[in-house]
Design a protein around this motif. Sequence first.
Motif, PDB file in Angstrom:
ATOM      1  N   UNK A   1      -8.351  12.856 -15.662  1.00 11.64           N
ATOM      2  CA  UNK A   1      -7.155  13.328 -15.143  1.00 11.64           C
ATOM      3  C   UNK A   1      -6.866  12.373 -13.866  1.00 11.64           C
ATOM      4  N   UNK A   2      -5.578  12.057 -13.584  1.00  8.71           N
ATOM      5  CA  UNK A   2      -5.413  11.030 -12.688  1.00  8.71           C
ATOM      6  C   UNK A   2      -4.236  11.485 -11.623  1.00  8.71           C
ATOM      7  N   UNK A   3      -4.460  11.519 -10.254  1.00 10.68           N
ATOM      8  CA  UNK A   3      -3.269  11.681  -9.616  1.00 10.68           C
ATOM      9  C   UNK A   3      -2.945  10.657  -8.886  1.00 10.68           C
ATOM     10  N   UNK A   4      -1.654   9.901  -9.202  1.00 15.18           N
ATOM     11  CA  UNK A   4      -0.806   8.958  -8.667  1.00 15.18           C
ATOM     12  C   UNK A   4       0.121   9.360  -7.597  1.00 15.18           C
ATOM     13  N   UNK A   5      -0.209   8.767  -6.089  1.00 12.30           N
ATOM     14  CA  UNK A   5       0.549   9.443  -5.120  1.00 12.30           C
ATOM     15  C   UNK A   5       1.360   8.068  -4.712  1.00 12.30           C
ATOM     16  N   UNK A   6       2.806   8.442  -4.577  1.00 14.75           N
ATOM     17  CA  UNK A   6       3.506   7.139  -4.064  1.00 14.75           C
ATOM     18  C   UNK A   6       4.284   7.651  -2.884  1.00 14.75           C
ATOM     19  N   UNK A   7       4.279   6.596  -1.699  1.00 12.88           N
ATOM     20  CA  UNK A   7       4.791   6.941  -0.568  1.00 12.88           C
ATOM     21  C   UNK A   7       6.538   6.903  -0.598  1.00 12.88           C
ATOM     22  N   UNK A   8       7.252   7.665  -0.479  1.00 12.57           N
ATOM     23  CA  UNK A   8       8.751   7.535  -0.400  1.00 12.57           C
ATOM     24  C   UNK A   8       9.281   7.800   0.967  1.00 12.57           C
ATOM     25  N   UNK A   9       8.506   7.543   1.934  1.00 14.62           N
ATOM     26  CA  UNK A   9       9.263   7.479   3.262  1.00 14.62           C
ATOM     27  C   UNK A   9      10.168   6.245   3.319  1.00 14.62           C
TER      28      UNK A   9
ATOM     29  N   UNK B   1       0.810  -0.976   0.069  1.00 16.89           N
ATOM     30  CA  UNK B   1      -0.018  -0.004  -0.122  1.00 16.89           C
ATOM     31  C   UNK B   1       0.883   1.323  -0.046  1.00 16.89           C
ATOM     32  N   UNK B   2       1.845   1.353  -0.967  1.00 15.54           N
ATOM     33  CA  UNK B   2       2.655   2.497  -1.102  1.00 15.54           C
ATOM     34  C   UNK B   2       2.122   3.589  -2.093  1.00 15.54           C
ATOM     35  N   UNK B   3       1.013   3.136  -2.769  1.00 12.75           N
ATOM     36  CA  UNK B   3       0.566   4.089  -3.734  1.00 12.75           C
ATOM     37  C   UNK B   3      -0.995   4.260  -3.590  1.00 12.75           C
ATOM     38  N   UNK B   4      -1.417   5.297  -4.221  1.00 19.20           N
ATOM     39  CA  UNK B   4      -2.949   5.586  -4.148  1.00 19.20           C
ATOM     40  C   UNK B   4      -3.265   6.391  -5.457  1.00 19.20           C
ATOM     41  N   UNK B   5      -4.330   5.981  -5.931  1.00 20.07           N
ATOM     42  CA  UNK B   5      -4.958   6.868  -7.398  1.00 20.07           C
ATOM     43  C   UNK B   5      -6.124   7.457  -6.909  1.00 20.07           C
ATOM     44  N   UNK B   6      -6.085   8.694  -7.506  1.00 19.10           N
ATOM     45  CA  UNK B   6      -7.409   9.359  -7.548  1.00 19.10           C
ATOM     46  C   UNK B   6      -7.691   9.850  -9.085  1.00 19.10           C
ATOM     47  N   UNK B   7      -8.907   9.799  -9.625  1.00 19.83           N
ATOM     48  CA  UNK B   7      -9.214   9.670 -10.954  1.00 19.83           C
ATOM     49  C   UNK B   7     -10.305  10.877 -11.007  1.00 19.83           C
ATOM     50  N   UNK B   8     -10.745  11.718 -11.902  1.00 16.77           N
ATOM     51  CA  UNK B   8     -11.561  12.611 -12.066  1.00 16.77           C
ATOM     52  C   UNK B   8     -11.926  12.629 -13.861  1.00 16.77           C
ATOM     53  N   UNK B   9     -13.091  12.751 -14.183  1.00 15.57           N
ATOM     54  CA  UNK B   9     -13.595  12.934 -15.584  1.00 15.57           C
ATOM     55  C   UNK B   9     -12.970  14.241 -15.995  1.00 15.57           C
ATOM     56  N   UNK B  10     -12.603  14.357 -17.308  1.00 18.31           N
ATOM     57  CA  UNK B  10     -12.120  15.501 -18.185  1.00 18.31           C
ATOM     58  C   UNK B  10     -12.868  15.338 -19.487  1.00 18.31           C
ATOM     59  N   UNK B  11     -13.268  16.689 -20.314  1.00 14.46           N
ATOM     60  CA  UNK B  11     -13.581  16.443 -21.581  1.00 14.46           C
ATOM     61  C   UNK B  11     -13.052  15.499 -22.356  1.00 14.46           C
ATOM     62  N   UNK B  12     -11.650  15.384 -22.283  1.00 17.75           N
ATOM     63  CA  UNK B  12     -10.894  14.571 -23.398  1.00 17.75           C
ATOM     64  C   UNK B  12     -10.638  13.112 -22.781  1.00 17.75           C
TER      65      UNK B  12
END
Length: 236
Positions: A203-211, A189-200
């Motif tokens: 858009x996706x945020x990909x966050x990765x834990x670097x601790x 569980x080092x990463x997490x994705x948040x996606x939201x629709x766009x006209x094209x």
Amino acid sequence: MTSRTTSLGVAALAGAAVLLLAGCGGTSGDGSQASSGTTSVASSATTSAAGRAEGGATAAPGDAEPGGPAPTRADGGSPAPTAAEPPTSPVATSQPAADSYWDPCTLPESDITAAGLNAATKERIPDLNHPAWKMCRWQAADQTYSVVIAASDRTTEDLLEPGTYQDLRRTEFYRRQVVQYRSVQDTHKLGCYIGTPATFGSIVFTVRNTRIQTDVGDPCADANHLGAALFRSLPA
């Protein structure tokens, strides 16, 4: 002499018809049909030349459909040869233009800094398989995580391929539909994705834990913090 000429003319026509029919019989998808068609036209032209040398009249390439009657002129002479049409080039599959996607790297530095990211770490990430997609990466100011923001033609439903995600949550933020999920392959569980629709597409945020200590921190909490700070700057 007339009988011999007639026989040769009939034989030439029969040979041309057989070659043309053979050229139209290919069904494979690897270009063999186009190759057979070229051979038929060349062979037909050769047979036609031989027929004219013996005094017979044969159809010029392209004057009649394969197996059809040979055309003749009103005065009974041989028709003028017509140039064969050049092969048609295959229609190229259209790809989305690179400027049809929003560029995450254009986010204002003031917004990036306010979201807790180090603006100086901005890095454009190319995708060789999808050169039109736009992706940009930043490091957190405290170096605890990194985020990649990507704009592509994939819809949020395309992102959620069966068997590839877990911990799915759906919500709405600033009137935008939002999906949050993790990858099933991310056992730590080092990463997490948040996606939201766009006209094209999306858009996706990909966050990765670097601790250094991977059991410290929650990348989904970081992703929500970024979304709250940056969603107002995203395009529709």
